[in-house]
Design a protein around this motif. Sequence first.
Motif, mmCIF file in Angstrom:
data_model
loop_
_atom_site.group_PDB
_atom_site.id
_atom_site.type_symbol
_atom_site.label_atom_id
_atom_site.label_comp_id
_atom_site.label_asym_id
_atom_site.label_seq_id
_atom_site.Cartn_x
_atom_site.Cartn_y
_atom_site.Cartn_z
ATOM 1 N N THR A 1 0.806 -1.218 0.000
ATOM 2 C CA THR A 1 0.000 0.000 0.000
ATOM 3 C C THR A 1 0.839 1.268 0.000
ATOM 4 N N HIS A 2 1.963 1.245 0.689
ATOM 5 C CA HIS A 2 2.748 2.460 0.889
ATOM 6 C C HIS A 2 4.127 2.428 0.214
ATOM 7 N N SER A 3 4.349 1.525 -0.722
ATOM 8 C CA SER A 3 5.692 1.357 -1.298
ATOM 9 C C SER A 3 6.186 2.568 -2.074
ATOM 10 N N ASP A 4 5.290 3.445 -2.452
ATOM 11 C CA ASP A 4 5.728 4.647 -3.181
ATOM 12 C C ASP A 4 5.884 5.857 -2.258
ATOM 13 N N SER A 5 5.783 5.626 -0.951
ATOM 14 C CA SER A 5 5.919 6.736 0.001
ATOM 15 C C SER A 5 7.379 6.936 0.381
ATOM 16 N N ARG A 6 7.647 7.995 1.119
ATOM 17 C CA ARG A 6 9.024 8.268 1.536
ATOM 18 C C ARG A 6 9.485 7.273 2.590
ATOM 19 N N GLU A 7 8.553 6.542 3.222
ATOM 20 C CA GLU A 7 8.903 5.515 4.210
ATOM 21 C C GLU A 7 9.254 4.183 3.556
ATOM 22 N N ALA A 8 9.265 4.111 2.238
ATOM 23 C CA ALA A 8 9.448 2.843 1.521
ATOM 24 C C ALA A 8 10.658 2.029 1.980
ATOM 25 N N PRO A 9 11.839 2.624 2.138
ATOM 26 C CA PRO A 9 12.977 1.798 2.564
ATOM 27 C C PRO A 9 12.731 1.077 3.897
ATOM 28 N N ALA A 10 12.202 1.793 4.889
ATOM 29 C CA ALA A 10 11.917 1.174 6.185
ATOM 30 C C ALA A 10 10.750 0.193 6.086
ATOM 31 N N LEU A 11 9.771 0.513 5.245
ATOM 32 C CA LEU A 11 8.634 -0.385 5.021
ATOM 33 C C LEU A 11 9.097 -1.723 4.456
ATOM 34 N N LEU A 12 10.040 -1.683 3.551
ATOM 35 C CA LEU A 12 10.559 -2.900 2.940
ATOM 36 C C LEU A 12 11.452 -3.670 3.916
ATOM 37 N N GLU A 13 12.235 -2.944 4.668
ATOM 38 C CA GLU A 13 13.192 -3.580 5.580
ATOM 39 C C GLU A 13 12.501 -4.314 6.721
ATOM 40 N N ALA A 14 11.458 -3.750 7.281
ATOM 41 C CA ALA A 14 10.808 -4.358 8.448
ATOM 42 C C ALA A 14 10.317 -5.781 8.165
ATOM 43 N N PRO A 15 9.488 -6.015 7.148
ATOM 44 C CA PRO A 15 9.048 -7.396 6.926
ATOM 45 C C PRO A 15 10.175 -8.305 6.432
ATOM 46 N N ALA A 16 11.116 -7.755 5.662
ATOM 47 C CA ALA A 16 12.230 -8.579 5.180
ATOM 48 C C ALA A 16 13.038 -9.102 6.366
ATOM 49 N N ARG A 17 13.312 -8.249 7.330
ATOM 50 C CA ARG A 17 14.072 -8.684 8.523
ATOM 51 C C ARG A 17 13.227 -9.599 9.395
ATOM 52 N N ALA A 18 11.927 -9.323 9.496
ATOM 53 C CA ALA A 18 11.036 -10.183 10.279
ATOM 54 C C ALA A 18 10.949 -11.581 9.663
ATOM 55 N N LEU A 19 10.974 -11.649 8.363
ATOM 56 C CA LEU A 19 10.879 -12.949 7.692
ATOM 57 C C LEU A 19 12.108 -13.815 7.938
ATOM 58 N N ARG A 20 13.205 -13.213 8.313
ATOM 59 C CA ARG A 20 14.421 -13.985 8.615
ATOM 60 C C ARG A 20 14.227 -14.888 9.836
ATOM 61 N N THR A 21 13.214 -14.610 10.629
ATOM 62 C CA THR A 21 13.013 -15.362 11.873
ATOM 63 C C THR A 21 11.912 -16.402 11.756
ATOM 64 N N THR A 22 11.400 -16.637 10.578
ATOM 65 C CA THR A 22 10.271 -17.545 10.431
ATOM 66 C C THR A 22 10.631 -18.724 9.526
ATOM 67 N N ASP A 23 9.681 -19.606 9.318
ATOM 68 C CA ASP A 23 9.924 -20.821 8.542
ATOM 69 C C ASP A 23 9.928 -20.543 7.030
ATOM 70 N N GLU A 24 10.481 -21.487 6.282
ATOM 71 C CA GLU A 24 10.660 -21.310 4.843
ATOM 72 C C GLU A 24 9.334 -21.136 4.096
ATOM 73 N N LYS A 25 8.312 -21.858 4.515
ATOM 74 C CA LYS A 25 7.012 -21.759 3.844
ATOM 75 C C LYS A 25 6.422 -20.351 3.998
ATOM 76 N N THR A 26 6.526 -19.795 5.183
ATOM 77 C CA THR A 26 6.019 -18.439 5.435
ATOM 78 C C THR A 26 6.845 -17.422 4.654
ATOM 79 N N VAL A 27 8.158 -17.600 4.671
ATOM 80 C CA VAL A 27 9.044 -16.703 3.921
ATOM 81 C C VAL A 27 8.669 -16.734 2.440
ATOM 82 N N SER A 28 8.479 -17.927 1.923
ATOM 83 C CA SER A 28 8.137 -18.075 0.509
ATOM 84 C C SER A 28 6.804 -17.391 0.198
#
Length: 174
Positions: free
Chosen positions: A33-60
Motif C-alpha cells: 500500500t505504501h511502497s511509493d511513500s518516503r517511508e518505503a525503505p523502512a517499510l521494505l526492511e521491516a518485513p524482510a528482517r522479520a521474515l528472517r526469523t520464520t519458517d521457509e514456507k512463510t518466507v516463501s
Amino acid sequence: MHPLVLGPDNVPVITDIGEAARDLGMAAFSVLTHSDSREAPALLEAPARALRTTDEKTVSYYGDLVDVGLADLRARQKWRDLMAFVTHFPGRGTLREEAYLEGRAEGQAKMVLRTLDLRSVAVSDEVRARITECADLDVLDTWFNRAFNATEAEDLFVDTDTSATPSSSVNTGK
C-alpha cells in the motif's frame, strides 16, 4: 455484505521489525500500500528482517506476495535485494530451485530435439533419452548450439563423451 478495501487511509505504515513479525500479513499489505511513500525503505526492511526469523514456507508465501504485488520497480528491486537470504533463490539447492532448474533443462532439451527435427536430423531413442535425461544446462546449451550444424544427432556429443577422452573434466550430461 461490506467489501474490505485496503488503501493508504486504513492500512498502517509498519516500519518496526517487531510489529512486522507479529503480523506479517499486515506488514505485507503495508509494503504494497505504501511502497511509493518516503517511508518505503523502512517499510521494505521491516518485513524482510522479520521474515528472517520464520519458517521457509512463510518466507516463501509473503516474499512472493510482496514481490508480485510491488508495482514500483525500484521498490521491487530493493525487496529482492533484501530477500537475497531466501533459500529458494538460485544456488541454494532447495526443492523450488531444483524444480525450476529441472524445468529449464526440460525446455532446453526440447529445443535441442526441435532444432534437430526442423533440420530433419534423425534421432535414435538412445540419443533422445540422453538429451532428455540431461540436467546440466551448460551441456544442453552446448548441444543446442551444435544442433544447428549437426548432420547426425551423435554429432552433438563430440568432445563431451568422457569415454573418448578419459582425462576430460566436461560433464557429459549422462
